[in-house]
Design a protein around this motif. Structure first.
Motif, PDB file in Angstrom:
ATOM      1  N   PHE A   1       0.834  -1.191   0.000  1.00 49.57           N
ATOM      2  CA  PHE A   1       0.000   0.000   0.000  1.00 49.57           C
ATOM      3  C   PHE A   1       0.874   1.249   0.000  1.00 49.57           C
ATOM      4  CE2 PHE A   1      -4.311   1.200   1.951  1.00 49.57           C
ATOM      5  CZ  PHE A   1      -4.932   0.955   0.738  1.00 49.57           C
ATOM      6  N   ALA A   2       1.882   1.221   0.865  1.00 47.95           N
ATOM      7  CA  ALA A   2       2.784   2.372   0.979  1.00 47.95           C
ATOM      8  C   ALA A   2       3.495   2.608  -0.347  1.00 47.95           C
ATOM      9  CB  ALA A   2       3.796   2.144   2.092  1.00 47.95           C
ATOM     10  N   LEU A   3       3.874   1.529  -1.022  1.00 50.54           N
ATOM     11  CA  LEU A   3       4.560   1.674  -2.311  1.00 50.54           C
ATOM     12  C   LEU A   3       3.628   2.300  -3.339  1.00 50.54           C
ATOM     13  CD1 LEU A   3       6.944   1.249  -4.163  1.00 50.54           C
ATOM     14  CD2 LEU A   3       6.208  -1.101  -4.514  1.00 50.54           C
ATOM     15  N   CYS A   4       2.379   1.827  -3.364  1.00 52.51           N
ATOM     16  CA  CYS A   4       1.418   2.410  -4.313  1.00 52.51           C
ATOM     17  C   CYS A   4       1.267   3.909  -4.065  1.00 52.51           C
ATOM     18  CB  CYS A   4       0.055   1.744  -4.175  1.00 52.51           C
ATOM     19  SG  CYS A   4       0.064   0.048  -4.724  1.00 52.51           S
TER      20      CYS A   4
ATOM     21  N   LEU B   1       4.318   5.756  -5.262  1.00 50.56           N
ATOM     22  CA  LEU B   1       4.377   5.889  -6.719  1.00 50.56           C
ATOM     23  C   LEU B   1       3.419   6.981  -7.192  1.00 50.56           C
ATOM     24  CD1 LEU B   1       4.523   2.136  -7.762  1.00 50.56           C
ATOM     25  CD2 LEU B   1       6.332   3.830  -8.012  1.00 50.56           C
ATOM     26  N   LEU B   2       2.240   7.023  -6.574  1.00 51.25           N
ATOM     27  CA  LEU B   2       1.264   8.038  -6.971  1.00 51.25           C
ATOM     28  C   LEU B   2       1.769   9.437  -6.632  1.00 51.25           C
ATOM     29  CD1 LEU B   2      -2.139   6.473  -5.896  1.00 51.25           C
ATOM     30  CD2 LEU B   2      -1.292   6.894  -8.198  1.00 51.25           C
TER      31      LEU B   2
ATOM     32  N   LYS C   1       4.429   1.279 -18.957  1.00 49.55           N
ATOM     33  CA  LYS C   1       4.464   1.629 -17.521  1.00 49.55           C
ATOM     34  C   LYS C   1       4.871   0.432 -16.663  1.00 49.55           C
ATOM     35  CE  LYS C   1       2.703   5.847 -16.396  1.00 49.55           C
ATOM     36  NZ  LYS C   1       1.851   6.499 -17.395  1.00 49.55           N
ATOM     37  N   TRP C   2       4.268  -0.686 -16.942  1.00 50.41           N
ATOM     38  CA  TRP C   2       4.540  -1.868 -16.128  1.00 50.41           C
ATOM     39  C   TRP C   2       5.981  -2.336 -16.315  1.00 50.41           C
ATOM     40  CZ3 TRP C   2       4.391  -4.817 -12.273  1.00 50.41           C
ATOM     41  CH2 TRP C   2       4.838  -6.135 -12.344  1.00 50.41           C
ATOM     42  N   GLN C   3       6.448  -2.335 -17.562  1.00 53.22           N
ATOM     43  CA  GLN C   3       7.828  -2.760 -17.820  1.00 53.22           C
ATOM     44  C   GLN C   3       8.812  -1.813 -17.143  1.00 53.22           C
ATOM     45  OE1 GLN C   3       7.350  -2.819 -22.068  1.00 53.22           O
ATOM     46  NE2 GLN C   3       7.615  -5.033 -22.164  1.00 53.22           N
ATOM     47  N   THR C   4       8.481  -0.530 -17.176  1.00 49.78           N
ATOM     48  CA  THR C   4       9.359   0.429 -16.522  1.00 49.78           C
ATOM     49  C   THR C   4       9.426   0.137 -15.030  1.00 49.78           C
ATOM     50  OG1 THR C   4       8.732   2.060 -18.153  1.00 49.78           O
ATOM     51  CG2 THR C   4       9.805   2.882 -16.173  1.00 49.78           C
ATOM     52  N   PHE C   5       8.267  -0.162 -14.451  1.00 50.13           N
ATOM     53  CA  PHE C   5       8.271  -0.482 -13.020  1.00 50.13           C
ATOM     54  C   PHE C   5       9.110  -1.730 -12.764  1.00 50.13           C
ATOM     55  CE2 PHE C   5       6.607  -2.759  -9.358  1.00 50.13           C
ATOM     56  CZ  PHE C   5       6.763  -1.795  -8.380  1.00 50.13           C
TER      57      PHE C   5
END
Ligand SMILES: Nc1ncnc2c1ncn2[C@@H]1O[C@H](COP(=O)(O)OP(=O)(O)OP(=O)(O)O)[C@@H](O)[C@H]1O
Ligand SMILES: [Mg+2]
Lengths: 356, 367
Positions: free
Chosen positions: A151-154, A157-158, A265-269
């Motif tokens: 949750f903290a990571l999300c 990122l936001l 986006k996902w690949q970058t992550f």
């Protein structure tokens, strides 16, 4: 270097002295005292002199036994059943109280049991409450650590975007961290309160009155999850900030390089952000795990371990025993066990996440 | 393969105009170098071509296609950054294959292309290392490898060698030159190193304050700089500038003189150079040489630096100004020694009169 540290640095040592003294007095000394007390029968106040008892405290807490109860049978060997058709077993008490044939069951009580054919297998524990606390603590850690970290990571990122007013969000998410946990616990008691509590109200509003209000903290099924949810909410901002600092150490040119290669986006992550957060992730995992194991204030304020021991946890038990029951040696033993558990888990985490 | 055309390209960050209208035509397969003083907008321009910065105004064409609004990944470009921008947690092999991984290419294809790039850059033995185990030059090779694998039509380099030491820079410079010959792709290269610009470029673009000062082949810029800035910027040590008065003008030559310069006929082809009574004379240190008699400028040596292949002499002229002389041989000059300098008048440059600040800017920018 060593000589420089010890010899020509008198002023440095003088400056460090107050801190070192305080830490010795309040952290290092109690740590060793707890070890020492856990091997005695020390009580908070007692007329009797303290005695060395070896590992008795540990076996009193950790003692476990497995025992199979066979059904009662009549002369013909038929299983006896009660009026409801349930199989009748001999009373467990016959084995655990002064039964010379079963010295290993002496003083133990049933923790839980299951049926296997006609027999019933019972797990007995010397200290059932401690065992419940142990299990609850592990459950808490197992849920809170990954959910809170994720949750903290999300959130991080936001929030790690260059938008106008993003600082408002940063502040809002961080706010619960700076409020005292006791205050937060009291607030959430209102939220969770039965009948007319905020949560019940909101849920019934959302379901147009179909929602049956429930007693979140008074129900064995919902008490621990409720405390988990509230703990995650309270701590998430702190870990968000740690993630954020990790995110900002990743060089922007890496993102540009990935962009030119056509990374979505996902690949970058996956290829840039996450590998770049490795060290942060290790730190967060260890910090969250340790914090979760130290769970106390929420329990103390909101449930005191109830209902029916469904929210007992280790630190609460340690305090409860040491001061509530004046059993300093028992409380110390729990502290030492907790220390060993956290140490082992940290070492395992370090090993699993080591640089390869 | 593709040509790149910039038409009246502009870039502003809020109220700050960084690129103020730039037109550049880059032919297919050309090696173009952007040079200019720090902060003139070289990187910004390159990043706009790459698609990493929005274009505020103007059109950008790559291979005949307007790409203003096309994302970086679809512009058929590859970029090599000054800071390498290779992924620290991946091996060299994974780094080089990154674009293919993103495009979900097959294992065989990856193997093949990585092997080919490694062969071109002679780094087969590095493939299983991690970036932390590589030297700066090797890291930059990896970054170039990653670019090659993309088979781009245009390569973009943003000061790729400026983090390397001098010897390595020479090696890599030669390497990049070879790469350009063997791949034949269009390359755009940003640098503030003149030697890189002069040796690598088919065409140099000199930028200053968001404007193009001159576009041309290296020797064009060196021998026929269009303005004082380009003249001062290209060549090291920087060109000497001094104020002169114009005596008479005949066709493409003007007779000039001043308190310190004896009268001579200087070429005056440059626009605006000899229109008024005053002008600025520029002479490269390399074009000056000591003479026994008939010198045009004279003064005293204040300092001489012997570099073995070259001797740089700092001369103080009668009016107190400094002039640098660079001799292509080892020679001994003592401070205080009187010296008389001559030069081939054909190699003198005449510019419209410039302020001291402009002269200073042009000379400092080169450093
Ligand atoms: N994001 C930004 N916001 C505002 N101004 C910017 C931004 N990025 C660059 N600039 C300005 O644009 C100008 C050109 O920057 P650029 O990086 O293109 O210079 P450069 O020619 O590459 O210089 P250097 O040789 O030092 O790399 C500079 O004056 C810089 O301050
Ligand atoms: Mg730059």
């Amino acid at each position: 270097m060593a000589s420089k540290l010890t010899q020509s640095n008198r002023a440095g040592w003088l400056f460090a002295a107050p801190g070192v003294a305080l830490m010795t007095l309040f952290i290092i000394l109690p740590f060793f005292l707890a070890f020492a007390f856990s091997l005695t029968n020390q009580r908070l106040a007692s007329p009797n002199p303290t005695e060395y008892v070896g590992f008795e405290n540990y076996s009193d807490l950790l003692g476990l036994a497995i025992f199979t109860l066979e059904p009662e049978r009549d002369e013909g060997g038929e299983v006896l059943r009660d009026d409801d058709g349930e199989i009748e077993y001999p009373r467990l008490r016959n084995f655990t109280r002064n039964n010379p044939d079963y010295p290993n069951l002496q003083g133990k009580r049933e923790w839980f049991s299951w049926q296997s054919g006609e027999n019933r297998t019972v797990i007995l524990a010397s200290d059932v409450v401690f065992m419940k606390a142990l299990i609850n603590t592990f459950t808490f850690v197992l849920f809170v650590a990954p959910i809170q970290a994720g949750f903290a990571l999300c959130l991080a990122l936001l929030i790690n975007q260059k938008l106008r007013g993003i600082n408002i969000f940063r502040t809002v998410f961080f706010m619960p961290v700076v409020v005292s946990i006791v205050v937060v616990s009291l607030l959430w008691q209102f939220i969770y309160s039965p009948g007319d509590g905020l949560l019940n109200n909101v849920l019934s509003g959302l379901t147009f009155g179909l929602w049956e209000p429930r007693d979140w903290l008074g129900n064995t099924a919902t008490a621990l999850p409720s405390i988990m949810a509230m703990s995650i909410w309270q701590g998430v901002g702190f870990h968000m900030v740690i993630w954020l600092s990790g995110l900002q150490t990743i060089s922007p040119t890496l993102y540009e390089a990935a962009e030119i290669e056509g990374s979505n986006k996902w690949q970058t992550f996956r290829y840039v952000t996450w590998p770049g957060l490795r060290n942060t992730a290790v730190l967060i995992l260890i910090v969250i795990t340790m914090q979760a194991f130290a769970l106390f204030a929420q329990i103390d304020v909101m449930t005191s371990g109830g209902p029916l021991d469904s929210t007992q946890v280790l630190v609460f038990q340690a305090v409860e025993r040491g001061y509530g029951k004046q059993d300093i040696s028992g409380g110390s033993t729990i502290s030492v066990i907790l220390f060993v558990i956290v140490l082992i888990i940290s070492l395992i985490q370090r090993y699993l996440t080591r640089e390869r | 393969m593709a040509d790149v055309r910039l038409k009246d390209i502009k870039k502003s960050y809020g109220a700050v105009d960084v690129i103020k209208g730039v037109d550049i035509d880059i032919e297919d397969g050309e090696f173009v170098v952007f040079v200019g003083p720090s902060g003139c907008g070289k990187s910004t321009l390159l990043r706009m071509i790459a698609g990493l910065e929005d274009i505020t105004a103007g059109t950008l064409e790559i291979g005949g296609r307007v790409v203003n609004d096309i994302p970086a990944a679809q512009r058929a470009i590859a970029m090599v950054f000054q800071s390498y921008a290779i992924f620290p947690h991946m091996t060299v092999r994974e780094n080089v294959a990154f674009g293919l991984t993103i495009a979900k290419a097959s294992k065989e294809e990856k193997e093949k292309k990585v092997a080919e790039a490694a062969r071109i850059l002679q780094m087969e033995h590095l493939l299983d290392r991690r970036p932390s185990q590589l030297s700066g030059g090797q890291r930059q090779r990896v970054a170039i490898g990653r670019a090659i694998v993309r088979k781009p039509e245009v390569f973009l380099f943003d000061e790729p060698l400026s983090n390397l030491d001098a010897a390595l820079r020479l090696d890599m410079r030669i390497e990049i030159g070879k790469l350009h010959k063997s791949l034949g792709a269009t390359m755009i290269y940003v640098t503030h190193d003149q030697v890189e610009a002069m040796t690598l470029a088919d065409k140099i673009v000199v930028l200053k304050d968001g404007y193009v000062q001159q576009v041309g082949a290296p020797m064009d810029l060196y021998h026929r700089p269009q303005n004082l800035f380009v003249a001062g910027f290209i060549g090291a040590p920087s060109m000497n500038f001094m104020d002169v008065s114009i005596g008479s003008k005949e066709g493409q030559t003007a007779r000039v003189h001043s308190d310190i310069v004896a009268e001579f006929a200087a070429p005056a082809w440059r626009k605006g150079a000899a229109d008024g009574p005053k002008a600025t004379l520029g002479i490269r240190p390399q074009d000056l040489h000591p003479v026994e008699e008939g010198g045009i400028i004279s003064g005293n040596v204040t300092l001489s630096e012997r570099l073995g292949t070259e001797t740089v002499i700092d001369v103080k002229v009668e009016d107190g100004s400094r002039i640098l002389v660079s001799l292509g041989e080892d020679a001994v000059y003592e401070p205080g020694q009187a010296i008389s300098l001559g030069f081939n008048p054909e190699r003198a440059h005449l510019f419209a009169p410039a302020s001291d600040a402009e002269k200073h800017d042009a000379q400092v920018a080169a450093e």
